[in-house]
Design a protein around this motif. Sequence first.
Motif, PDB file in Angstrom:
ATOM      1  N   GLN A 316      41.082  17.228-106.730  1.00 19.38           N
ATOM      2  CA  GLN A 316      41.530  15.834-106.654  1.00 19.38           C
ATOM      3  C   GLN A 316      40.356  14.905-106.412  1.00 19.38           C
ATOM      4  O   GLN A 316      40.447  13.965-105.618  1.00 19.38           O
ATOM      5  N   GLN A 318      38.844  12.944-108.578  1.00 19.89           N
ATOM      6  CA  GLN A 318      38.646  11.941-109.626  1.00 19.89           C
ATOM      7  C   GLN A 318      38.384  10.543-109.064  1.00 19.89           C
ATOM      8  O   GLN A 318      37.660   9.759-109.670  1.00 19.89           O
ATOM      9  N   HIS A 319      38.963  10.249-107.877  1.00 21.19           N
ATOM     10  CA  HIS A 319      38.730   8.914-107.309  1.00 21.19           C
ATOM     11  C   HIS A 319      37.288   8.771-106.812  1.00 21.19           C
ATOM     12  O   HIS A 319      36.672   7.716-106.951  1.00 21.19           O
ATOM     13  N   ASP A 320      36.759   9.855-106.214  1.00 23.98           N
ATOM     14  CA  ASP A 320      35.368   9.820-105.772  1.00 23.98           C
ATOM     15  C   ASP A 320      34.423   9.760-106.961  1.00 23.98           C
ATOM     16  O   ASP A 320      33.386   9.116-106.910  1.00 23.98           O
ATOM     17  N   LYS A 322      35.049   8.256-109.718  1.00 20.44           N
ATOM     18  CA  LYS A 322      35.075   6.865-110.181  1.00 20.44           C
ATOM     19  C   LYS A 322      34.125   6.010-109.329  1.00 20.44           C
ATOM     20  O   LYS A 322      33.433   5.131-109.834  1.00 20.44           O
ATOM     21  N   LYS A 323      34.066   6.293-107.997  1.00 19.27           N
ATOM     22  CA  LYS A 323      33.140   5.554-107.126  1.00 19.27           C
ATOM     23  C   LYS A 323      31.708   5.786-107.575  1.00 19.27           C
ATOM     24  O   LYS A 323      30.896   4.863-107.615  1.00 19.27           O
ATOM     25  N   GLU A 356      44.294   7.500-113.831  1.00 23.81           N
ATOM     26  CA  GLU A 356      44.841   7.277-112.494  1.00 23.81           C
ATOM     27  C   GLU A 356      43.753   6.729-111.577  1.00 23.81           C
ATOM     28  O   GLU A 356      44.016   5.924-110.683  1.00 23.81           O
ATOM     29  N   ALA A 357      42.512   7.177-111.789  1.00 28.44           N
ATOM     30  CA  ALA A 357      41.399   6.712-110.962  1.00 28.44           C
ATOM     31  C   ALA A 357      40.785   5.437-111.530  1.00 28.44           C
ATOM     32  O   ALA A 357      39.687   5.047-111.139  1.00 28.44           O
ATOM     33  N   ASP A 358      41.482   4.784-112.492  1.00 23.18           N
ATOM     34  CA  ASP A 358      41.038   3.513-113.074  1.00 23.18           C
ATOM     35  C   ASP A 358      39.804   3.615-113.958  1.00 23.18           C
ATOM     36  O   ASP A 358      39.118   2.615-114.168  1.00 23.18           O
ATOM     37  N   LYS A 446      35.267  17.938-104.263  1.00 18.88           N
ATOM     38  CA  LYS A 446      35.554  16.710-103.511  1.00 18.88           C
ATOM     39  C   LYS A 446      34.485  16.384-102.469  1.00 18.88           C
ATOM     40  O   LYS A 446      33.893  15.313-102.514  1.00 18.88           O
TER      41      LYS A 446
END
Lengths: 460, 98
Positions: A316, A318-320, A322-323, A356-358, A446
């Motif tokens: 999970q 993907q949000h990091d 994107k950062k 989902e992570a933009d 992660k």
Amino acid sequence: MTFYADLAYLISAFLFLAGLKQLSSPATARRGNQMAALAMLIAIAVTLVQTEILTWTWIITGVLIGSLVGATAARMVKMTAMPEMVGIFNGFGGGASALVAGAEFLNLQQAGVLPAGPGSTIMLAMLIGAVTFSGSAVAFGKLAGYITGNPVTNNFLRFLNAVLFLFIIVSGVYMVGWDPDMTIFLAFIGVALLLGILLVNAIGGADMPVAISLLNSYSGLAASMAGFILGNMVLIISGALVGASGLILTNIMCKAMNRSLANVVFGGFGTEGATADQIGAGDKTARSVDAEGAAMILGYAQSVIIVPGYGLAVAQAQHDLKKLQDLLEDRGIDVKYAVHPVAGRMPGHMNVLLAEADVPYDQLYDDEEINDQFKDTDVALIVGANDVVNPEARNPQSVIAGMPILDVDYAKNVIIMKRSLSPGFAGIDNPLFYMEKSMMFFGSAKPSMQDLVREVRELD
Amino acid sequence: MESMPIMLVGLYVFILATLAGKEVITKVPPTLHTPLMSGANAISGIAIIGGLIISAKADMGDEPIVAILGLVAIIFATINVVGGFMVTDRMLEMFKKK
């Protein structure tokens, strides 16, 4: 009345097709899905108006329960779990068609003889529907980790499958041609369910994208067959659309793995080819790098291509990721994503996770679009992918020979974020890890990604 | 001229719909393959029509088995329809914002 009903069904069928057409671009896709939903609503409304309904109680009960379960599932499901959800939903679609076939059998069977037309479509709908139902349950179990992901197959099971299939044909022909016996019909259902379990259990976890695409196609075919039974064109048409869609996706997945469908279904891939002495043998050494080192290389590059793989989805991260992309872009670095068709666990899965992570979809490229750009790229950053970046695919002797890969080894530097040097699903060593330009950044995706983001932020 | 038997008409429709579907779906980009699949899931819930037709004429008292089969068919298919369209919408919303 029937004329207007048929006209409304025609509008519904047209809207299904038009809705799918809107899926050809992310900009119009949402409206396309809404058009298909409208098509469904029209078809249901017409049916309710046109059919003489004795009691509404059970219809309303069924729709309420189904809506509640469906809506809850749609709201709660995590994007990483989409393959499981689609997997189990295929089963519901197939199951519903099988139940319709069963009910029609009971209705017709009282007369003592099955008319050949409806009779044979009942058998087909029951067979495909039941195989889809039990097969999807197994696929769901494998994807969710309740059952072993290893392919379960051997010569006895292959023989058993052949016998069961023979039984299906003989008993089906007998029931339609001679005697629609209830006991035989129940045996027919039981054998079809067993076949579904055995067939999907023989497919390895890594091949699940193919399996759920194929089951998706079956669920549509089963609906089409139910349409033949009831003489209802809108069922035939929308079932055929789903059947075609599933088959196209199956084909794409097979191509992306360079395997034939027969090889996926009967091959039991993943059990052979992996031998311990092949892996990590010899004096090859892999260079490793820490977060600080990786941040330096990335932060002072001009172009970076990120290759996300299944490991990213599991962690999970993907949000990091994107950062990291944002930080790199703030430094004026050109960032692109290279997404292999089988990067996730179902067709297009990785794209959904990144969306989902933009991550904007126009920064995502598939293998054919991006492969000739690697040679002009400073850093290829691989996050939790393995087989899809294995240059062994170019070696004709290899078990993955000919598989389309991302040519990351042509980039000037390669950073591989991975937990260990262990092989991927294909079970073979990856020479990319031991190349001079390669650096292994060991760790779970992660926390590693979070460290990397922190280090890049501290660069000046 | 006599009209064709319904089975044959169905076969015509099935083949043409498959070809039309193939044309349209081949143009769906890889980015949208997951929503395509979950949307197709929802569409295969069209079997709800079959469930409704069965349930409409089956009486729980007279033919309990047929009625129960119809009810479960409606439940299964509705899960597909409602869940499939909703989750697809949820995904496509994420693709829309840029």
